[in-house]
Design a protein around this motif. Sequence first.
Motif, short mmCIF file in Angstrom:
data_model
loop_
_atom_site.label_atom_id
_atom_site.label_comp_id
_atom_site.label_asym_id
_atom_site.label_seq_id
_atom_site.Cartn_x
_atom_site.Cartn_y
_atom_site.Cartn_z
N PHE B 38 11.66 5.27 -34.98
CA PHE B 38 12.35 5.15 -33.68
C PHE B 38 11.55 5.86 -32.59
CE2 PHE B 38 15.78 4.42 -36.61
CZ PHE B 38 16.59 3.49 -35.99
N PRO B 39 11.54 5.31 -31.37
CA PRO B 39 10.87 6.05 -30.28
C PRO B 39 11.64 7.35 -30.01
CG PRO B 39 11.61 3.86 -29.54
CD PRO B 39 12.24 4.10 -30.88
N PHE B 40 10.92 8.32 -29.43
CA PHE B 40 11.63 9.54 -29.00
C PHE B 40 12.75 9.15 -28.04
CE2 PHE B 40 7.45 11.77 -29.88
CZ PHE B 40 7.90 12.32 -31.07
N TYR B 41 13.75 9.99 -27.96
CA TYR B 41 14.96 9.68 -27.20
C TYR B 41 14.70 9.14 -25.79
CZ TYR B 41 19.25 10.34 -24.59
OH TYR B 41 20.32 10.15 -23.78
N HIS B 42 13.80 9.79 -25.04
CA HIS B 42 13.61 9.38 -23.65
C HIS B 42 12.93 8.02 -23.50
CE1 HIS B 42 15.25 12.88 -21.75
NE2 HIS B 42 14.55 13.67 -22.56
N TRP B 43 12.33 7.54 -24.57
CA TRP B 43 11.69 6.23 -24.52
C TRP B 43 12.52 5.16 -25.25
CZ3 TRP B 43 9.09 10.78 -24.59
CH2 TRP B 43 8.12 10.98 -23.59
N ALA B 44 13.57 5.60 -25.92
CA ALA B 44 14.34 4.66 -26.74
C ALA B 44 15.26 3.80 -25.88
CB ALA B 44 15.18 5.44 -27.77
N GLY B 45 15.53 2.57 -26.34
CA GLY B 45 16.47 1.68 -25.65
C GLY B 45 17.89 1.95 -26.14
N LYS B 46 18.85 1.30 -25.48
CA LYS B 46 20.27 1.49 -25.81
C LYS B 46 20.54 1.25 -27.30
CE LYS B 46 22.91 0.73 -21.62
NZ LYS B 46 24.25 0.30 -21.19
N LYS B 47 20.07 0.11 -27.76
CA LYS B 47 20.29 -0.28 -29.16
C LYS B 47 19.78 0.80 -30.11
CE LYS B 47 21.91 -4.55 -30.17
NZ LYS B 47 23.25 -4.31 -30.66
N GLU B 48 18.56 1.29 -29.80
CA GLU B 48 17.95 2.29 -30.66
C GLU B 48 18.73 3.60 -30.64
OE1 GLU B 48 13.31 0.87 -30.21
OE2 GLU B 48 14.39 1.70 -28.48
N LYS B 49 19.12 4.00 -29.44
CA LYS B 49 19.92 5.24 -29.34
C LYS B 49 21.22 5.11 -30.13
CE LYS B 49 18.31 6.61 -24.72
NZ LYS B 49 18.67 6.69 -23.28
N GLU B 50 21.83 3.93 -30.03
CA GLU B 50 23.09 3.69 -30.73
C GLU B 50 22.86 3.79 -32.24
OE1 GLU B 50 24.88 0.20 -29.11
OE2 GLU B 50 26.68 0.42 -30.34
N GLU B 51 21.75 3.25 -32.68
CA GLU B 51 21.44 3.26 -34.11
C GLU B 51 21.17 4.69 -34.59
OE1 GLU B 51 18.60 0.62 -37.06
OE2 GLU B 51 18.82 -0.01 -34.96
N ILE B 52 20.42 5.44 -33.78
CA ILE B 52 20.14 6.86 -34.11
C ILE B 52 21.45 7.61 -34.28
CG2 ILE B 52 19.21 9.04 -33.20
CD1 ILE B 52 17.14 7.18 -31.64
N LEU B 53 22.33 7.45 -33.30
CA LEU B 53 23.63 8.12 -33.33
C LEU B 53 24.38 7.77 -34.61
CD1 LEU B 53 25.84 9.78 -31.97
CD2 LEU B 53 26.50 7.77 -30.64
N SER B 54 24.36 6.51 -34.94
CA SER B 54 25.09 6.04 -36.11
C SER B 54 24.50 6.62 -37.40
CB SER B 54 25.04 4.51 -36.10
OG SER B 54 25.29 4.00 -37.38
N ILE B 55 23.17 6.66 -37.50
CA ILE B 55 22.52 7.21 -38.70
C ILE B 55 22.86 8.70 -38.88
CG2 ILE B 55 20.26 7.85 -39.70
CD1 ILE B 55 19.14 5.26 -38.36
N VAL B 56 22.76 9.43 -37.78
CA VAL B 56 23.00 10.88 -37.89
C VAL B 56 24.48 11.17 -38.16
CG1 VAL B 56 22.71 13.13 -36.79
CG2 VAL B 56 21.07 11.30 -36.32
N LYS B 57 25.35 10.44 -37.47
CA LYS B 57 26.79 10.63 -37.69
C LYS B 57 27.15 10.39 -39.15
CE LYS B 57 31.35 9.30 -36.08
NZ LYS B 57 32.17 8.50 -35.20
N ASN B 58 26.61 9.35 -39.70
CA ASN B 58 26.85 9.02 -41.10
C ASN B 58 26.36 10.14 -42.03
OD1 ASN B 58 27.44 7.22 -43.37
ND2 ASN B 58 25.20 7.19 -43.61
N ALA B 59 25.17 10.65 -41.73
CA ALA B 59 24.61 11.72 -42.56
C ALA B 59 25.48 12.98 -42.49
CB ALA B 59 23.18 12.05 -42.10
N ILE B 60 25.94 13.29 -41.29
CA ILE B 60 26.80 14.48 -41.12
C ILE B 60 28.11 14.31 -41.87
CG2 ILE B 60 28.21 15.73 -39.42
CD1 ILE B 60 25.85 15.41 -37.46
#
Lengths: 349, 349
Positions: B38-60
Amino acid sequence: MKINDLITQTGEWLKGDGPNADIVISSRVRLARNIKGFPFYHWAGKKEKEEILSIVKNAISKSKYMKGSLFVKIAAIDEIDRQFLVERHLMSREHAVNDEFKALSVDDREVMSVMINEEDHIRAQAIQSSFNLMDTWRVLSELDNELEDKMDFAYSDRWGYLTACPTNIGTGLRASVMLHLPALVITNHISRVLQAISKLGVMARGLFGEGTEASGNFFQISNQVTLGHTEEDIIDNMEKLVNQVVGREKSAREYLLTQNKPALFDKIWRAFGTLKSARIITSDETIRLLSLIRLGVDLEVIKDIDRRTMNELFIYMQPAHLQKLEGKKLSSMERDMRRADLIRSKLKV
Amino acid sequence: MKINDLITQTGEWLKGDGPNADIVISSRVRLARNIKGFPFYHWAGKKEKEEILSIVKNAISKSKYMKGSLFVKIAAIDEIDRQFLVERHLMSREHAVNDEFKALSVDDREVMSVMINEEDHIRAQAIQSSFNLMDTWRVLSELDNELEDKMDFAYSDRWGYLTACPTNIGTGLRASVMLHLPALVITNHISRVLQAISKLGVMARGLFGEGTEASGNFFQISNQVTLGHTEEDIIDNMEKLVNQVVGREKSAREYLLTQNKPALFDKIWRAFGTLKSARIITSDETIRLLSLIRLGVDLEVIKDIDRRTMNELFIYMQPAHLQKLEGKKLSSMERDMRRADLIRSKLKV
């Protein structure tokens, strides 16, 4: 009575009740008198001073108002005791010098005191709690009559009582009140009020220090004119003027309460907190903080301290009082520490 | 757990005991991590940010260390709640913005928290009471391992963990301690001490405000270098440096006690008196006075207050905490009044 008895008692005038006790701390009247046939003190020789001292001492010893009173020759007591009597409002600073003919007598309730061989042969004063000038005058007048029974006062039908300084000629009377005017100071009205009454034959000054906005918000108002009026007229005029000042202070307090009560109460509580906590404190700071607490007591913000405790603290926190309590000479730093201890023990609630 | 549960509890790190708890308030370690592919946060698009959030939330949600934890999307909470979490040291000021992909998770003892989509995809921190860096690192490392089980972190064999900002590359680790150094400030040694250690790869700054002599005598020291050393080496180096600062503060406290104990104790007691009395107080003044009282507690001058109470006051006297306690938005003046009320109720002894 001995000087050391004074340290365990407090004067009647500190009791903190009576008319307008929330604003008027005390009422004081003094009379200047000289014995006929003797030069004024500053022109008198040793023999004459000695004789004056002896005449007055004898008269006092026979007075029923001065029964059981303290009698001290100023030269016979040390520096701390002299300062102690000055702090106690029992004699003038000018009287506290090493002069073998100066003496002081004080009755056991500390209402009346007589300085012998001050600027005049006799300076007698009475001091009472709160706004009580006329009564204070009457009490002193009785002592004056007793003294006059034992000697002839220098008196002229044209001028009245003769005194060393022309400003005292006539009645020889000075009436004064000690006022606590914090609200007039906080609202910046104090100068205007004091200037206004100064034009009406009275003198107003800050009680501590020279400036009118000096530490502690305490002021003394006294008559300037002693000639051409009866004693009762002078007292009556003073009462009217003081009543006006009292009224102004009351309005200013009401104004403060309506304008910014939280800030005022915060200031009062902080002063209380500091006095209850400090371990080192100067007299200047003590006066400033006690003034705020007194206002707090008057406004019933602070409820567990009474005015007598406040008044006593003003007297006992002074240098010579602290040294008398401690029974020895103290350095300035030691006094600041003892003062803080004393205040904490008195304010423990 | 919900945000409002935090207002009725206090973090483990505020308990005020442990090694050098008289000088070291807390030890904190954070790790910066990004998800591979994934691109770093400041370069990431909406979809990517959403996916990052989902992956981390799931892990937590599957982490045993984060069991029962709080999970909030920053955009879903109001301004006061955001500020509240910042004041609580649970997330950065930069994270407190209205961005639908930013989220925060906090375990129920407030030891660990994870910011999602901050500057890096993951910023995980652990914070513990007193001087406990190595243990804090170990606790955080366990969470790091759990997260890594659920995703691949961006990692280069040459550089180590890859981060948005080059200063974090390598271990992605920042270890910091919050120190209370009043004696070094009072004796004017603080600048010299902080400058000396700044040359050894750490950064030292005043915790409140920018100047080193800023309000409250609290300082944060953290490592600058994250690359080319193991995590343990970095922590070890930090511990050595902090131990030196702790030693200097101890000497300065001893010096103060031998030099002018009465003046120091007076200052401490006055601070205590003011806090127990004030009705209106700003945060700046509170920090300054609490610092003195904390010193008083450490020097055993003040005996009836414990460090936990002190630490809690530092947190609860902040604007958003006061507003959470009151359950509504407060003006600046209202906060200054509520703050004074809170302090008085906590310091009632």
